[in-house]
Design a protein around this motif. Structure first.
Motif, PDB file in Angstrom:
ATOM      1  N   ILE A 190      14.368  20.656  88.698  1.00 56.60           N
ATOM      2  CA  ILE A 190      13.192  20.896  89.526  1.00 56.60           C
ATOM      3  C   ILE A 190      11.977  20.382  88.769  1.00 56.60           C
ATOM      4  O   ILE A 190      11.764  20.749  87.606  1.00 56.60           O
ATOM      5  CB  ILE A 190      13.030  22.395  89.839  1.00 56.60           C
ATOM      6  CG1 ILE A 190      14.256  22.915  90.589  1.00 56.60           C
ATOM      7  CG2 ILE A 190      11.764  22.651  90.648  1.00 56.60           C
ATOM      8  CD1 ILE A 190      14.254  24.412  90.802  1.00 56.60           C
ATOM      9  N   ALA A 191      11.213  19.537  89.408  1.00 55.90           N
ATOM     10  CA  ALA A 191      10.025  18.970  88.769  1.00 55.90           C
ATOM     11  C   ALA A 191       9.084  20.082  88.332  1.00 55.90           C
ATOM     12  O   ALA A 191       8.835  21.034  89.074  1.00 55.90           O
ATOM     13  CB  ALA A 191       9.312  18.021  89.727  1.00 55.90           C
ATOM     14  N   GLY A 192       8.570  19.956  87.118  1.00 56.00           N
ATOM     15  CA  GLY A 192       7.608  20.927  86.612  1.00 56.00           C
ATOM     16  C   GLY A 192       8.228  22.046  85.798  1.00 56.00           C
ATOM     17  O   GLY A 192       7.500  22.848  85.204  1.00 56.00           O
ATOM     18  N   LEU A 193       9.568  22.111  85.742  1.00 57.31           N
ATOM     19  CA  LEU A 193      10.239  23.136  84.948  1.00 57.31           C
ATOM     20  C   LEU A 193      10.875  22.503  83.717  1.00 57.31           C
ATOM     21  O   LEU A 193      11.453  21.421  83.800  1.00 57.31           O
ATOM     22  CB  LEU A 193      11.322  23.844  85.768  1.00 57.31           C
ATOM     23  CG  LEU A 193      10.887  24.603  87.019  1.00 57.31           C
ATOM     24  CD1 LEU A 193      12.069  25.401  87.567  1.00 57.31           C
ATOM     25  CD2 LEU A 193       9.723  25.546  86.725  1.00 57.31           C
ATOM     26  N   PRO A 194      10.826  23.170  82.558  1.00 67.25           N
ATOM     27  CA  PRO A 194      11.449  22.628  81.350  1.00 67.25           C
ATOM     28  C   PRO A 194      12.952  22.464  81.539  1.00 67.25           C
ATOM     29  O   PRO A 194      13.628  23.378  82.003  1.00 67.25           O
ATOM     30  CB  PRO A 194      11.140  23.681  80.282  1.00 67.25           C
ATOM     31  CG  PRO A 194      10.003  24.476  80.822  1.00 67.25           C
ATOM     32  CD  PRO A 194      10.152  24.452  82.305  1.00 67.25           C
ATOM     33  N   THR A 195      13.465  21.305  81.194  1.00 69.79           N
ATOM     34  CA  THR A 195      14.902  21.045  81.344  1.00 69.79           C
ATOM     35  C   THR A 195      15.732  22.048  80.569  1.00 69.79           C
ATOM     36  O   THR A 195      16.755  22.544  81.060  1.00 69.79           O
ATOM     37  CB  THR A 195      15.230  19.624  80.868  1.00 69.79           C
ATOM     38  OG1 THR A 195      14.483  18.681  81.644  1.00 69.79           O
ATOM     39  CG2 THR A 195      16.713  19.333  81.025  1.00 69.79           C
ATOM     40  N   ILE A 224      14.879  29.766  90.193  1.00 72.42           N
ATOM     41  CA  ILE A 224      13.659  30.167  90.905  1.00 72.42           C
ATOM     42  C   ILE A 224      12.568  30.631  89.953  1.00 72.42           C
ATOM     43  O   ILE A 224      11.465  30.966  90.393  1.00 72.42           O
ATOM     44  CB  ILE A 224      13.941  31.237  91.960  1.00 72.42           C
ATOM     45  CG1 ILE A 224      14.484  32.520  91.320  1.00 72.42           C
ATOM     46  CG2 ILE A 224      14.907  30.711  93.024  1.00 72.42           C
ATOM     47  CD1 ILE A 224      14.461  33.720  92.266  1.00 72.42           C
ATOM     48  N   ALA A 225      12.858  30.648  88.649  1.00 75.24           N
ATOM     49  CA  ALA A 225      11.836  30.976  87.657  1.00 75.24           C
ATOM     50  C   ALA A 225      12.366  30.596  86.289  1.00 75.24           C
ATOM     51  O   ALA A 225      13.578  30.650  86.045  1.00 75.24           O
ATOM     52  CB  ALA A 225      11.479  32.460  87.675  1.00 75.24           C
ATOM     53  N   THR A 226      11.456  30.229  85.393  1.00 75.22           N
ATOM     54  CA  THR A 226      11.827  30.026  84.000  1.00 75.22           C
ATOM     55  C   THR A 226      10.797  30.732  83.121  1.00 75.22           C
ATOM     56  O   THR A 226       9.647  30.947  83.530  1.00 75.22           O
ATOM     57  CB  THR A 226      11.878  28.535  83.592  1.00 75.22           C
ATOM     58  OG1 THR A 226      10.569  27.953  83.712  1.00 75.22           O
ATOM     59  CG2 THR A 226      12.876  27.771  84.452  1.00 75.22           C
TER      60      THR A 226
END
Length: 233
Positions: A190-195, A224-226
């Motif tokens: 998901i774009a914007g989340l750390p891999t 849905i959250a990191t």
């Protein structure tokens, strides 16, 4: 425990979302075609704030993730995160808040992520006061473990960037993606989340955690959250 009343809300959750979503820069859809897909609940230990995350579509297969909180009074300094008020048939006036801006949501969701938590149990209460258990529509699983330390996010600064709300302090960053496209729903990035956080398998590996959800029609857990933490020096 989440208690769901057999009553009315005016405006309804659907009406609140239909009015608010077009004000979000990450929303691309037709609110006339807004449709509920699923929802999840997590529990405020104090029992004061209702916490519910919504998954909706708006004309195509993209799913929008919208966490909300329900309060019995206005959130202090929370005008920027207020959707509206609503008249609840049992609880009276409720303030409906964008959950990412509510410190109770951030605290509870961080604990769920870091402690390897799950969705709360749900009960329905009839007009006569009879309570019956209800099967949750959405299953949650945090990637952490019960002995891991939960970072404080009460006083976090909150911003939106590219369809992701970011709440950060000097030592932790919580990210909530709002746009789940076909790639995300297939378990992809998901774009914007750390891999590293999205791929977290070992609890808390390298200070990265994730919260994943699945529901009927979505057997592949989707992030849905990191939460990423930095140890103080």
């Amino acid at each position: 425990m989440a208690l769901i009343y057999d009553t009315t809300m005016s405006p309804s959750k659907h009406e609140l979302l239909a009015a608010w979503l077009p004000t979000r820069p990450w929303f691309r859809g037709d609110v006339a075609l807004l449709e509920r897909v699923a929802a999840y609940r997590v529990d405020d230990p104090e029992g004061e704030v209702g916490i519910e995350g919504h998954f909706v579509t708006a004309g195509d297969d993209t799913i929008f993730h919208v966490p909300l909180t329900y309060r019995g009074a206005a959130l202090a300094d929370g005008d920027d995160f207020l959707l509206d008020t609503t008249a609840h048939g049992v609880l009276g006036t409720r303030w409906i808040i964008d959950g990412t801006g509510d410190p109770v949501f951030r605290t509870v969701i961080a604990e769920t992520i870091v402690h390897g938590g799950r969705e709360t149990e749900e009960w329905e209460e009839s007009a006569s006061g009879v309570r019956t258990p209800r099967e949750p529509a959405t299953r949650l699983r945090g990637s952490g473990a019960p002995d891991h330390a939960v970072p404080e996010l009460w006083a976090a600064s909150v911003s939106e960037l590219g369809g992701v709300t970011v709440a950060e302090t000097g030592f932790a960053t919580l990210r909530i993606p709002h746009v789940l496209d076909a790639a995300a729903l297939a378990g992809g990035p998901i774009a914007g989340l750390p891999t590293d956080a999205q791929q977290a398998g070992v609890p808390g590996a390298d200070g990265h955690y994730a919260l994943r959800a699945s529901w009927a029609g979505q057997p592949v857990p989707v992030t849905i959250a990191t939460l990423s933490t930095v140890a103080p020096e």
